[in-house]
Scaffold this motif. Sequence first.
Motif, PDB file in Angstrom:
ATOM      1  N   LYS A 152       2.525  -8.135  -9.973  1.00  0.00           N
ATOM      2  CA  LYS A 152       2.272  -6.825 -10.573  1.00  0.00           C
ATOM      3  C   LYS A 152       0.917  -6.777 -11.261  1.00  0.00           C
ATOM      4  O   LYS A 152       0.258  -5.737 -11.251  1.00  0.00           O
ATOM      5  CB  LYS A 152       3.396  -6.466 -11.560  1.00  0.00           C
TER       6      LYS A 152
ATOM      7  N   MET B  54      -1.640  -6.272  -8.586  1.00  0.00           N
ATOM      8  CA  MET B  54      -1.635  -4.898  -8.083  1.00  0.00           C
ATOM      9  C   MET B  54      -2.148  -3.925  -9.144  1.00  0.00           C
ATOM     10  O   MET B  54      -2.293  -2.735  -8.887  1.00  0.00           O
ATOM     11  CB  MET B  54      -0.185  -4.549  -7.708  1.00  0.00           C
ATOM     12  N   GLY B  55      -2.396  -4.426 -10.336  1.00  0.00           N
ATOM     13  CA  GLY B  55      -2.849  -3.545 -11.415  1.00  0.00           C
ATOM     14  C   GLY B  55      -1.730  -2.685 -11.980  1.00  0.00           C
ATOM     15  O   GLY B  55      -1.980  -1.650 -12.582  1.00  0.00           O
ATOM     16  N   LEU B  56      -0.472  -3.105 -11.795  1.00  0.00           N
ATOM     17  CA  LEU B  56       0.656  -2.332 -12.321  1.00  0.00           C
ATOM     18  C   LEU B  56       0.977  -2.752 -13.744  1.00  0.00           C
ATOM     19  O   LEU B  56       1.541  -1.986 -14.506  1.00  0.00           O
ATOM     20  CB  LEU B  56       1.892  -2.533 -11.434  1.00  0.00           C
ATOM     21  N   VAL B  57       0.634  -3.986 -14.066  1.00  0.00           N
ATOM     22  CA  VAL B  57       0.847  -4.507 -15.412  1.00  0.00           C
ATOM     23  C   VAL B  57      -0.502  -5.016 -15.908  1.00  0.00           C
ATOM     24  O   VAL B  57      -1.213  -5.698 -15.171  1.00  0.00           O
ATOM     25  CB  VAL B  57       1.879  -5.661 -15.397  1.00  0.00           C
TER      26      VAL B  57
ATOM     27  N   GLU C 282      -5.930   4.017 -14.981  1.00  0.00           N
ATOM     28  CA  GLU C 282      -4.920   4.209 -13.946  1.00  0.00           C
ATOM     29  C   GLU C 282      -5.485   4.950 -12.727  1.00  0.00           C
ATOM     30  O   GLU C 282      -5.205   4.603 -11.590  1.00  0.00           O
ATOM     31  CB  GLU C 282      -3.720   4.950 -14.543  1.00  0.00           C
ATOM     32  N   ARG C 283      -6.280   5.972 -12.965  1.00  0.00           N
ATOM     33  CA  ARG C 283      -6.787   6.766 -11.840  1.00  0.00           C
ATOM     34  C   ARG C 283      -7.803   6.006 -10.994  1.00  0.00           C
ATOM     35  O   ARG C 283      -7.841   6.144  -9.778  1.00  0.00           O
ATOM     36  CB  ARG C 283      -7.381   8.077 -12.339  1.00  0.00           C
TER      37      ARG C 283
ATOM     38  N   PHE D 198      -6.340   3.578  -8.203  1.00  0.00           N
ATOM     39  CA  PHE D 198      -5.781   4.002  -6.911  1.00  0.00           C
ATOM     40  C   PHE D 198      -6.628   3.532  -5.732  1.00  0.00           C
ATOM     41  O   PHE D 198      -6.106   3.162  -4.687  1.00  0.00           O
ATOM     42  CB  PHE D 198      -5.596   5.518  -6.885  1.00  0.00           C
TER      43      PHE D 198
ATOM     44  N   ARG E  82      -5.853  -0.156  -5.274  1.00  0.00           N
ATOM     45  CA  ARG E  82      -4.500  -0.379  -4.738  1.00  0.00           C
ATOM     46  C   ARG E  82      -4.393   0.023  -3.279  1.00  0.00           C
ATOM     47  O   ARG E  82      -3.557  -0.507  -2.542  1.00  0.00           O
ATOM     48  CB  ARG E  82      -3.473   0.403  -5.561  1.00  0.00           C
TER      49      ARG E  82
ATOM     50  N   PHE F  11       7.956  -4.982  -2.680  1.00  0.00           N
ATOM     51  CA  PHE F  11       8.574  -5.280  -3.967  1.00  0.00           C
ATOM     52  C   PHE F  11       9.808  -6.152  -3.769  1.00  0.00           C
ATOM     53  O   PHE F  11      10.412  -6.161  -2.692  1.00  0.00           O
ATOM     54  CB  PHE F  11       8.946  -3.981  -4.689  1.00  0.00           C
TER      55      PHE F  11
ATOM     56  N   ALA G  78      12.321  -1.579  -3.317  1.00  0.00           N
ATOM     57  CA  ALA G  78      11.877  -0.390  -4.050  1.00  0.00           C
ATOM     58  C   ALA G  78      11.562   0.783  -3.126  1.00  0.00           C
ATOM     59  O   ALA G  78      10.607   1.514  -3.333  1.00  0.00           O
ATOM     60  CB  ALA G  78      10.665  -0.701  -4.935  1.00  0.00           C
TER      61      ALA G  78
ATOM     62  N   GLN H  89      -2.206   8.323  -0.858  1.00  0.00           N
ATOM     63  CA  GLN H  89      -3.352   7.585  -1.377  1.00  0.00           C
ATOM     64  C   GLN H  89      -4.600   8.448  -1.289  1.00  0.00           C
ATOM     65  O   GLN H  89      -4.810   9.136  -0.300  1.00  0.00           O
ATOM     66  CB  GLN H  89      -3.515   6.263  -0.630  1.00  0.00           C
TER      67      GLN H  89
END
Lengths: 274, 251
Positions: free
Chosen positions: A55, A58-61, A80-81, A84, A87, A94, A98, A116
């Motif tokens: 994560k 992936m830059g999710l955490v 966050e923007r 994208f 990602r 997952f 998921a 995307q």
Amino acid sequence: MPNNPASSAPVVIFDNVSLRYGETVALDQVSFQVNAGQTWVFLGEAGSGKTQMCKVMMGLVRPDSGRVVIFGDEISSKGEREMFAVRAKIGMLFQESALFDSMTIEENVAYPLENQPVRHCGPEQIHDRVVEALRFVELEKTLDKVPSELSGGMRRRVGIARATVTQPPLAIYDSPTAGLDPITANNIMAFIAKQRDLKGTTSIIVSHRYQDGVLMANYYYDEAQGRLIAATGERLASVHTTFVVMQAGRIVFVGPQTELEASTDPYVSKFGRR
Amino acid sequence: MLDLLKPSFLEFQEFFYLAGRALKNIFRKPHYWDDVLLQMDVIGVGSLPIVSLIGAFSGIVMALQMSRAVAQYGASSQTGTFVAIVLVRELGPVLTALLVAGRNASGIASEIGSMKVTDQIDAMRALGTDPNQKLVTPRMLALAFVLPLLTIIADFVGLCGGFLIGKYRLNISAAQYWNSAQQALVWNDVAQGLLKPFLFSFVISLVGCFYGIRTTGGTQGVGRSTTEAVVVSSVWVFILDVFVTQIFVNM
Ligand SMILES: Nc1ncnc2c1ncn2[C@@H]1O[C@H](COP(=O)(O)OP(=O)(O)OP(=O)(O)O)[C@@H](O)[C@H]1O
Ligand SMILES: [Mg+2]
């Protein structure tokens, strides 16, 4: 397409990455570098931080400290923007697939193509791309089903199709074989190897099963015969796989299969046995 | 004491951050109009039967209660006035909001909460969408549009319920009932009768989304968030109601 992994550009760099949840240390000073075309297999007991590592990649955490560089972009400081675009270059399966359970399989696999910000193909090509990705995992007949109608193994395959439909240069597979019977598990690994060997995808695989790593390290997908074949000679270099063993958020081993099997550390050697 | 307040202060901050982002997303691409329409259908059309039913009953009960009270002053013919004022100003907006909170704040929290615990929210982010924009903003917009409409319907059905009692128990003529109801309502009543559901709609949708998105701890966590969403949104509907009523009473 045999790559020469040693000389290619860095795809993922973790530099002293740490992540904490209150008292729990999820990642502890994790550092490694994955280059284009390489295969990395992460092993480790439950709770050792493998999913959190994925994560973060992936830059999710967001890690508490350390640097994460993906395709030359430092992501630890990105909003966050801005993420994208990064990602869009990574496909991720997952741990529990998921899949979006309110959508059909077709809508699930089409999701990255439609959403995307990076345009992968024109709107009229989406359906064909989705069918192609599902055919890759031999599920092209399930387009109109919803995830709850599929078995666990089929959901994983849809997850792989969704992760790879955009043909990302980097793919992360979080525990693709967990909870599956050995035959289904081998099938899933065959699709992952096929994606790597036909499309040249840099592959990060998290697993509990050492066999998964052994398969990635010793077999390649032969297009003409349509199946996995034991790699020899020059081929062996193209499937060259690095093994990582994690314990309590730390990397306790990095190296090739031979070194892992020769390890005398009681924890590490547990993972080097078939 | 300060330590006790700290987590709830942080929660407030998080809530307003989510609300601010959801509002900002109205003006930012991409727009998910399909999801807005879908939510309007789920929340609006789905709540219509229960909202009408409760509206009718509250009109009937109120007319019955009022009939005894006003009969003492010989003002039975004014039943329409009382039913209209109480329904439009107060009962219509609050009852509708409470019903929708029970039905949809819970629905929103459990839907988003299960998506959270099964990593679908992270998958959304991984695949190029902002969950706030895809999930929160459409629900907020749909409810802001639908709740005032539902309230109007509840008000109207309630007035009809009151009319049935007026006609068949109190022998008030139709003209008398509807005239007194119509004359009773000034713009002030209608304004607060529509402003209230509009404001309540944000409480319901945003509280539902907030508890959904911060769900942790598997299926149990989803149950917990659902309960919290209903309780907290209902309480805030009442608190907001007091403030708005206070403002209009002073006008
Ligand atoms: N949201 C969270 N809140 C608190 N702790 C967390 C959270 N997510 C993960 N952790 C903790 O971080 C540690 C690493 O978890 P992670 O999910 O990465 O393990 P894992 O190696 O993937 O395990 P498994 O093999 O079971 O999937 C665990 O101790 C876990 O309890
Ligand atoms: Mg995991």
